[in-house]
Design an enzyme around this catalytic site. Sequence first.
Site, PDB file in Angstrom:
ATOM      1  N   THR A   1      28.476 -23.109  10.182  1.00 30.14           N
ATOM      2  CA  THR A   1      27.566 -22.694   9.098  1.00 30.14           C
ATOM      3  C   THR A   1      26.435 -23.697   8.878  1.00 30.14           C
ATOM      4  O   THR A   1      25.448 -23.367   8.228  1.00 30.14           O
ATOM      5  CB  THR A   1      28.336 -22.594   7.770  1.00 30.14           C
ATOM      6  OG1 THR A   1      28.809 -23.909   7.441  1.00 30.14           O
ATOM      7  CG2 THR A   1      29.525 -21.655   7.877  1.00 30.14           C
TER       8      THR A   1
ATOM      9  N   ASP B   1      23.222 -37.594  17.727  1.00 31.94           N
ATOM     10  CA  ASP B   1      24.197 -37.618  16.631  1.00 31.94           C
ATOM     11  C   ASP B   1      24.428 -39.062  16.185  1.00 31.94           C
ATOM     12  O   ASP B   1      25.007 -39.880  16.921  1.00 31.94           O
ATOM     13  CB  ASP B   1      25.511 -36.986  17.114  1.00 31.94           C
ATOM     14  CG  ASP B   1      26.488 -36.801  15.970  1.00 31.94           C
ATOM     15  OD1 ASP B   1      26.947 -35.671  15.759  1.00 31.94           O
ATOM     16  OD2 ASP B   1      26.797 -37.803  15.274  1.00 31.94           O
TER      17      ASP B   1
ATOM     18  N   ASP C   1      28.179 -40.333  16.017  1.00 31.55           N
ATOM     19  CA  ASP C   1      28.756 -40.552  17.348  1.00 31.55           C
ATOM     20  C   ASP C   1      28.162 -41.797  18.005  1.00 31.55           C
ATOM     21  O   ASP C   1      28.874 -42.577  18.646  1.00 31.55           O
ATOM     22  CB  ASP C   1      28.500 -39.330  18.242  1.00 31.55           C
ATOM     23  CG  ASP C   1      29.445 -38.184  17.907  1.00 31.55           C
ATOM     24  OD1 ASP C   1      30.489 -38.438  17.264  1.00 31.55           O
ATOM     25  OD2 ASP C   1      29.139 -37.039  18.281  1.00 31.55           O
TER      26      ASP C   1
HETATM   27  C1  PRP Z   1      25.066 -36.043  10.043  1.00 29.50           C
HETATM   28  C2  PRP Z   1      24.191 -37.056   9.337  1.00 29.50           C
HETATM   29  C3  PRP Z   1      23.980 -36.423   8.000  1.00 29.50           C
HETATM   30  C4  PRP Z   1      23.911 -34.957   8.315  1.00 29.50           C
HETATM   31  C5  PRP Z   1      22.471 -34.538   8.336  1.00 29.50           C
HETATM   32  O1  PRP Z   1      26.382 -36.157   9.654  1.00 29.50           O
HETATM   33  O2  PRP Z   1      24.768 -38.332   9.279  1.00 29.50           O
HETATM   34  O3  PRP Z   1      25.018 -36.678   7.071  1.00 29.50           O
HETATM   35  O4  PRP Z   1      24.477 -34.794   9.633  1.00 29.50           O
HETATM   36  O5  PRP Z   1      22.354 -33.174   8.491  1.00 29.50           O
HETATM   37  P1  PRP Z   1      21.807 -32.233   7.341  1.00 29.50           P
HETATM   38  O6  PRP Z   1      20.619 -32.905   6.755  1.00 29.50           O
HETATM   39  O7  PRP Z   1      21.449 -30.971   8.092  1.00 29.50           O
HETATM   40  O8  PRP Z   1      22.900 -31.993   6.362  1.00 29.50           O
HETATM   41  P2  PRP Z   1      27.543 -35.261  10.322  1.00 29.50           P
HETATM   42  O9  PRP Z   1      27.700 -33.990   9.592  1.00 29.50           O
HETATM   43  O10 PRP Z   1      27.298 -35.174  11.804  1.00 29.50           O
HETATM   44  O11 PRP Z   1      28.848 -36.081  10.001  1.00 29.50           O
HETATM   45  P3  PRP Z   1      29.325 -37.505  10.580  1.00 29.50           P
HETATM   46  O12 PRP Z   1      28.417 -38.568  10.005  1.00 29.50           O
HETATM   47  O13 PRP Z   1      30.712 -37.614  10.065  1.00 29.50           O
HETATM   48  O14 PRP Z   1      29.250 -37.461  12.084  1.00 29.50           O
HETATM   49  N1  URA Z   2      22.915 -35.190  12.276  1.00 29.99           N
HETATM   50  C1  URA Z   2      22.658 -36.111  13.244  1.00 29.99           C
HETATM   51  O1  URA Z   2      23.437 -37.060  13.413  1.00 29.99           O
HETATM   52  N2  URA Z   2      21.560 -35.960  13.989  1.00 29.99           N
HETATM   53  C2  URA Z   2      20.695 -34.943  13.817  1.00 29.99           C
HETATM   54  O2  URA Z   2      19.686 -34.873  14.552  1.00 29.99           O
HETATM   55  C3  URA Z   2      20.973 -34.004  12.817  1.00 29.99           C
HETATM   56  C4  URA Z   2      22.085 -34.150  12.051  1.00 29.99           C
END
Ligand code: PRP
Ligand code: URA
Length: 209
Positions: free
Chosen positions: A108, A200, A203
């Site tokens: 989603t 990411d 990661d």
């Molecule tokens: C990533 C990033 C933000 C989010 C940004 O986290 O660190 O929190 O995505 O995306 P948005 O602006 O569209 O919400 P992620 O959900 O990958 O989680 P993680 O940090 O646990 O990998």
């Molecule tokens: N979260 C990430 O870590 N990278 C992106 O580009 C978007 C969301």
Amino acid sequence: MGKVYVFDHPLIQHKLTMIRDKNTGTKEFRELVDEIASLMAFEITRDLPLEDVTVETPVATAKGKMISGKKLGLVPILRAGLGMVDGILKLIPAAKVGHIGLYRDPETLKPVEYYFKLPSDIEERELIVLDPMLATGGSAAAAISGLKKRGAVNIKLMCIIAAPEGVDFIKREHPDVDIYIAGLDEKLNDHCYIVPGLGDAGDRLFGTK
Ligand code: PRP
Ligand code: URA
């Protein structure tokens, strides 16, 4: 309306380019995010109030200035926001740290909350929400809403890279929140990843892919 500050300091821009590079490994990526966060904190704290003080040097009395008791709180969004905490604490060791656990559902793309732990006096603190990536803005907006629901009134958002879509979303949802970024990128791709971005962030920080 909240303001958007893009930090164009050469050191920040240099290190930003290095973290974008896909050949930058986990150790170096983590160190660079830490350094960028420190440099951004240096800029973001420019308006901290000062008070006059005197100290005794080994030679005489000196007039000086010290930060006048502003209460700060850092609120990283897990996971990737964690990478920005230590760099800021090096400059502001007295800041308290809250944690917000959110991940973006891969189907989603909506944020899912799994953890919220804050200092008890958040209504008295200036809070800086930390997340390296502002993509759709859904995660940061949800984090800010969660903070407001729990009493926070003074909130800033600090990200390393933002997409225009994310900036617009925060401005719409939270017009009272100023946004601080190092790089304003071009757009989101079909998977809502920032282009060109850095991939990411979680990661790359923690070596999970
Ligand atoms: C990533 C990033 C933000 C989010 C940004 O986290 O660190 O929190 O995505 O995306 P948005 O602006 O569209 O919400 P992620 O959900 O990958 O989680 P993680 O940090 O646990 O990998
Ligand atoms: N979260 C990430 O870590 N990278 C992106 O580009 C978007 C969301």
